[in-house]
Design an enzyme around this catalytic site. Structure first.
Site, PDB file in Angstrom:
ATOM      1  N   GLY A  32     -19.587  36.039 102.217  1.00 61.81           N
ATOM      2  CA  GLY A  32     -19.378  36.717 101.671  1.00 61.81           C
ATOM      3  C   GLY A  32     -19.366  36.959 100.404  1.00 61.81           C
ATOM      4  N   GLU A  33     -18.148  37.773  99.474  1.00 61.24           N
ATOM      5  CA  GLU A  33     -17.963  37.841  97.783  1.00 61.24           C
ATOM      6  C   GLU A  33     -18.563  37.578  97.354  1.00 61.24           C
ATOM      7  OE1 GLU A  33     -14.284  34.314  97.882  1.00 61.24           O
ATOM      8  OE2 GLU A  33     -14.044  34.234 100.477  1.00 61.24           O
ATOM      9  N   ALA A  34     -19.571  37.576  97.219  1.00 62.14           N
ATOM     10  CA  ALA A  34     -20.332  37.502  95.763  1.00 62.14           C
ATOM     11  C   ALA A  34     -21.649  35.589  95.853  1.00 62.14           C
ATOM     12  CB  ALA A  34     -20.764  38.091  94.835  1.00 62.14           C
TER      13      ALA A  34
END
Length: 342
Positions: free
Chosen positions: A307-309
Site C-alpha cells: 500500500g502507501e501508494a
C-alpha cells in the site's frame, strides 16, 4: 470538486457522468511523432501507449511531467476490532507519523521518482462504524471524505499517484468488490497485512456478514456500497480519481484498496477511470481479479502488498522513462538514419 450540498451522493454521480473525454488530437500528434523516431514501429511496447495516455488526459502533445505528486490517504476502521488485520488499529496513526518523519518506504520511493509526497490523515481518532453491524459512514461523512480527496487534485499537477494507509482496510475493500462484482467472499479476501488460518477465516466471515447486511436493501448503488461498506480513505481516493479527471490529470492507482476505490467510479460509469492506470499488480490474491474486472493491465508486477501508494510511485518512474524516450529520441531525419523501406 466544489462542496456538494443537498443530495450529496447524487451530486457525486453527476460529477462522474460529466467527465471530459480523451483528447484525440493529442493522441494523434503523439502517434505521428512516434512514427518518425529512430526505432521500429511498436518496438517500445507499452511505453508508447503510456505516452499516448499521458497526452490524451493532459490534453496536449508532447505531454509533460513537470509537477508530479503522490498522495497517501489514511483512515481507521471499526471492523478492525474483529482481528481482521495482523496489526492493531493504533498502527495507522503511528505510520502516519512515520510518513511525516520521512521513514517509510513511500518516502524513499517518492523521492527517487521525483514525486512530491502528501499525507492526508482523515479523522483517525474517529474510526468508521463496524461494517458487520452498521453502515461505515453517513451520507455527509462519505461526501466530506470524497470532497477532501478531490481537494488534492491540484490544477497544476501533471501526474497523480494515489494510495492509502489504514489498518484493516483490505476488509472494506474486499466487501466493496464483492458487492460490486459478486461471487463468494473468499475470492475477494486475502491475507492483507499477513493474517492466516483462523484469522483469515474470521476476515472472510466479516466480509460475508457486511455484504449480506447490505445486499438486497435500498442502498445498493456504487456510492452507497462505498458509504455503507468502505472507509474514509477509500472515499477520499474516489474523490481524487473523479476530480483528477475533470482537471485532466492522469492518475496512477496503487494496489488492492486503491483499486477498490477505482471500481466504485467504474461502476458508476465504466469510462470514468480511463484516465487511470494501475501502477502494479499487488500480491493480494484478489487484486488480479479486480483489475481484470476493470479491464486494466498493471504496469508492474513486483509481488508487493504494502500500500502507501508505493506501487503507483514506482510506476511513475516507468511513465517518466516513457516520456523521456518520446521527447528525447531523434527522428530518422535528425539522426541521418535511413528509415525502413515501405
Amino acid at each position: 470538486m466544489g462542496e456538494i450540498g443537498g443530495n450529496a451522493l447524487d451530486g457525486i454521480h453527476a460529477r462522474v457522468r460529466t467527465a471530459p473525454l480523451a483528447d484525440q488530437a493529442a493522441i494523434a500528434a503523439v502517434r505521428q511523432r512516434d512514427r518518425l523516431l529512430t526505432k521500429p514501429p511498436g518496438s517500445l511496447g507499452r511505453l508508447e501507449a503510456i505516452v499516448e495516455w499521458l497526452a490524451a488526459w493532459q490534453g496536449k502533445s508532447p505531454p509533460v511531467l513537470e509537477s508530479a505528486a503522490a498522495v497517501v490517504f489514511a483512515g481507521n476502521h471499526g471492523v478492525a476490532k474483529h482481528g481482521v488485520s495482523a496489526y492493531p488499529a493504533e498502527v495507522t496513526a503511528q505510520m502516519v507519523a512515520n510518513f511525516e518523519a520521512g521513514g517509510a518506504a513511500i518516502n524513499q520511493i517518492a523521492k527517487a521518482n521525483g514525486l512530491k509526497l502528501s499525507i492526508v490523515p482523515i479523522d483517525l481518532d474517529r474510526p468508521t462504524a463496524d461494517i458487520i453491524i452498521a453502515d461505515a459512514m453517513s451520507v455527509q461523512e462519505c461526501a466530506a471524505a470524497v470532497n477532501l480527496g478531490a481537494s488534492v487534485a491540484a490544477a497544476d499537477l501533471d501526474l497523480l499517484c494515489i494510495g492509502e494507509m489504514g489498518i484493516g482496510n483490505t476488509t472494506p475493500a474486499s466487501a466493496i468488490l464483492q458487492a460490486l462484482f459478486g461471487g463468494p467472499a473468499h475470492i475477494w479476501v486475502g491475507p492483507g497485512t499477513g493474517v492466516e488460518r483462523d484469522a483469515l477465516t474470521n476476515k472472510i466471515r466479516a466480509v460475508e456478514s457486511a455484504v449480506a447486511r447490505v445486499i438486497g436493501t435500498d442502498g445498493t448503488s456504487p456510492l452507497e456500497f462505498l458509504r455503507r461498506l468502505g472507509g474514509r480513505e477509500i472515499a477520499a481516493l474516489v474523490g481524487a480519481i473523479i476530480e483528477a479527471r475533470h482537471r485532466r490529470i492522469p492518475v496512477l492507482i496503487d494496489g488492492f484498496v486503491a483499486t477498490a476505490a477505482a471500481a466504485v467510479v467504474h461502476a458508476i460509469e465504466p469510462g470514468a477511470i480511463d484516465h487511470c492506470l494501475i501502477g502494479h499488480l499487488s500480491a493480494e490474491p484478489a487484486h488480479r481479479r479486480a483489475v481484470q474486472a476493470l479491464g486494466k493491465t498493471p504496469i508492474l508486477e513486483l509481488n508487493m502488498r504494502l500500500g502507501e501508494a508505493s506501487g503507483a510511485a514506482l510506476a511513475a518512474g516507468i511513465v517518466r522513462s516513457a516520456l523521456a524516450v518520446h521527447t528525447g529520441m531523434a527522428t530518422f531525419a535528425e539522426a541521418g538514419v535511413t528509415d525502413r523501406q515501405t
